[in-house]
Design an enzyme around this catalytic site. Structure first.
Site, short mmCIF file in Angstrom:
data_model
loop_
_atom_site.label_atom_id
_atom_site.label_comp_id
_atom_site.label_asym_id
_atom_site.label_seq_id
_atom_site.Cartn_x
_atom_site.Cartn_y
_atom_site.Cartn_z
N CYS A 150 -3.92 -6.74 -9.21
CA CYS A 150 -4.78 -6.26 -8.14
C CYS A 150 -5.56 -7.42 -7.53
O CYS A 150 -5.31 -8.58 -7.84
CB CYS A 150 -5.77 -5.22 -8.67
N ARG A 170 -6.14 -2.11 -5.43
CA ARG A 170 -5.22 -1.80 -6.53
C ARG A 170 -3.75 -1.83 -6.13
O ARG A 170 -3.34 -1.27 -5.11
CB ARG A 170 -5.54 -0.41 -7.09
N ILE A 223 0.47 -0.10 -11.34
CA ILE A 223 1.60 -0.45 -12.20
C ILE A 223 1.61 0.41 -13.47
O ILE A 223 2.63 0.97 -13.85
CB ILE A 223 1.55 -1.95 -12.60
#
Length: 643
Positions: A2, A50, A53
């Site tokens: 991020c 963000r 994942i």
């Protein structure tokens, strides 16, 4: 993976700067396109962009706040052992509302405070605010895979993943001339320096503690790669065979950790030993593992696709090649230049950008082979150091050839000219003390040349050393302090792990992958594997016939034979062709325009004029790299200082 940003206000003016947070997050939107948010608690404001994942649900969005609302976290990275840590924390009484590594990290900090990083296997840059003690802690991972830059003035303290996010707060920008002088030599600016005086970077394995009421900042070192000649294994066949088994086990475990995700994970496959080994291990653990590479039909000398295809075919890996022309490279040139928020002159950033661009259209996470060269001795300069230490036939040959070589042309874009350039650099370096030799071979121009390009001479001014010169010496000593007169090649590799790897190689991959919203994971840089590598003697890594010896011989049966018959080579972007054709006008009339250089007052106009003459000639020597460095700097300067 991020983008993070945070502000700690010292004054009313600092509090007002919180309104710039949306713009800062916009600057980081490519790092985190999936969700952006902020959280303000009194004089502390955290922001987060963000890239989802692990646990892609909304509950795992950040800034993340614990159930008591005492702690707030903004986190960039991945914690690979988060599931094991979660079980441990649950046994301690912690309750979880998500499946994310983010929540595990926050609870780990609550349990162990600043000692929490000792339990983590992963890569990260994160900040946590404790609203009870009024303290902010900011950490960077052990090896320096993830970046963290910070800024400090009388009104506010700001940290972020990238300088561009800090720029959104209308901060002061003054050139740090020590950093510029270093950049002209290395093509990058090593931490803790930054191109601007009020900016700094956390070095690998560091954290900051900030008392937010008094705004007291202290810096702490929590990790250093352990290395001592006394802990190095003995050179025996039994130890060597044992080391090969241990290397394979550690690498298998590292790859297994880095396949953990809630999205598809693939890999880069260049056809070199390092990325091939990672792809082979990943395929064993994930039958659907895909790999990607780029081919250069316009530059057949640098095209490595046949090697990548050989690995993919041998192991039945689904592999895709993106064919890239010189025109494709050129069309992406300005995208790379404009994304850089600090001068960074490693031109191989361009193919990494393009590979990331195409790969990110298919997957969100890619494994890479970065780090193996620095640990196991894969670069030309490592082979040169081996020969310099052993003073063999090749050293004598370079010495004998030197008078002739000086009369011949030099360059990087032709095999023979490049060989001449390398021989001359080797001959010069082998005569020098080891620390000086290391710096020479890590640089694209020496201190005298870099000094000549600057209008205000950094080293000598009115027959005396300047303050900047002392600052530069301090920085240089920091990175060469482990290299001793009677030491081994391991000392040079150790220096590379601290200077070249985090500040050049990992910076390049982080910037270019994040510019395309792609997370890149580096299995060779698992800290357990890194620590093991520095228990191995140099003889396990390099000799007169082979580099990365232990890595190659560990995987000899699994790698196609064609990989062992190829020389070590990197891709050279065709900069010289562009400088003498498509970019010539822009060099002359924009980046290095005579009157602009004179008004700017940073560079020596006479030196710039000579450089342009050389790079446009039939014998460009090493001027191409310096010209590119200056273009990168000028492009940054016009965007960030002039505008």
């Amino acid at each position: 993976m991020c983008g993070i940003v945070g502000v700690i206000a010292k004054t009313e003016k600092g509090l007002n700067s919180f309104s710039n947070m949306p713009q800062a997050l916009k600057m980081l939107s490519l790092r985190g396109p999936d969700f952006q948010a902020t959280k303000t608690i009194k004089n502390v404001c955290f922001g987060h962009a963000r890239l989802s994942i692990i646990d892609t649900s909304e509950q795992a969005n950040q800034p993340f706040i614990d159930v008591t609302e005492r702690y707030t976290l903004t986190f960039n990275g991945e914690i690979y052992n988060y599931k094991a840590l979660k079980i441990k924390l649950e046994q301690m009484g912690f309750i979880f509302k998500t499946q994310s590594d983010t929540e595990v990290l926050l609870n780990l900090f609550i349990a162990y405070r600043e000692k929490c990083v000792e339990f983590i296997n992963g890569f990260f840059a994160f900040a946590i605010f404790d609203n009870k003690t009024k303290e902010v802690y900011i950490f960077r991972d052990r090896i320096g895979i993830k970046p963290l830059v910070f800024y400090d003035d009388e009104d506010k303290f700001i940290f972020a993943s990238e300088t561009k996010a800090i720029s959104a707060f209308s901060v002061k920008k003054e050139i740090n001339h020590t950093a510029l002088f270093t950049y002209l030599q290395l093509q990058y600016i090593p931490a803790p320096k930054s191109i601007c005086s009020n900016f700094s970077k956390l070095t690998p394995g560091e954290y900051l503690k900030i008392e937010t009421e008094e705004i007291k900042v202290s810096k702490h070192k929590y990790y250093q790669i352990p290395y001592s000649p006394t802990t190095v294994k003995k050179v025996t066949p039994a130890n060597y065979n044992d080391a090969k088994k241990q290397l394979k086990t550690l690498l298998q475990k590292s790859v297994e950790r880095r396949l953990v995700a809630d999205v598809e994970v693939g890999g880069f496959l260049s056809g070199g030993i390092d990325s091939s080994v990672i792809a082979i291990e990943a395929k064993k653990q994930n039958a659907n593992f895909k790999t990607f590479s780029i081919g250069f039909p316009d530059e057949p000398f640098f095209d490595e696709t046949k090697f990548a295809k050989a690995v993919a075919q041998k192991h039945n890996i689904e592999h895709e090649v993106f064919e890239i022309s010189n025109q494709d490279l050129f069309e992406n040139l300005h995208n790379v230049l404009d994304y850089l928020d600090e001068p960074f002159g490693d031109s191989s950033a361009l193919p990494v950008y393009i590979l990331s661009k195409f790969t990110s259209k298919q997957i969100k996470v890619a494994l890479s082979g970065d780090g193996a060269d620095e640990m196991f001795g894969g670069y030309n300069k490592h082979y040169a150091e081996y020969n310099a230490l052993n003073r063999g036939f090749k050293g004598l040959l370079a010495k004998a050839f030197s008078p002739i070589g000086k009369l011949l042309p030099q360059g990087r874009n032709n095999k023979l000219l490049n060989l001449n350039r390398k021989l001359l650099r080797f001959n010069k370096g082998q005569k020098m003390p080891r620390k000086s030799r290391y710096w020479l071979w890590a640089s694209i121009c020496n201190e005298e040349e870099a000094n000549y390009y600057l209008n205000e001479r950094l080293i000598i001014k009115e027959q005396r050393l300047t303050d900047n010169a002392f600052e530069f010496k301090k920085l240089k000593d920091q990175f060469t302090k482990h290299i001793t007169k009677q030491g081994t090649l391991n000392e040079v590799l150790y220096a590379d792990m601290h200077m070249v790897l985090p500040n050049d190689m990992l910076t390049k991959v982080d910037l270019m992958s994040m510019a395309n919203s792609l997370e890149v994971r580096t299995p060779f840089l698992d800290h357990e594997l890194v620590e093991f590598a520095f228990t191995l003697p140099s003889a396990f890594k390099i000799n007169s016939t082979i580099r990365k010896k232990i890595l190659q011989e560990t995987y000899k049966e699994e790698l196609p034979e064609i990989l062992f018959k190829r020389p070590k080579q990197g891709f050279e972007v065709p900069l010289l062709k562009w400088f003498q054709t498509e970019l010539k006008s822009k060099i002359e009339n924009f980046w290095l325009e005579k009157s602009f250089v004179a008004e700017q007052g940073i560079f020596n106009p006479e030196a710039i004029s000579e450089l342009k003459k050389t790079v446009f000639s039939s014998n460009p020597k090493d001027s191409v790299a310096t010209t590119w460095d200056l273009i990168v700097f000028q492009n940054w300067y016009k965007k960030n200082i002039v505008s």
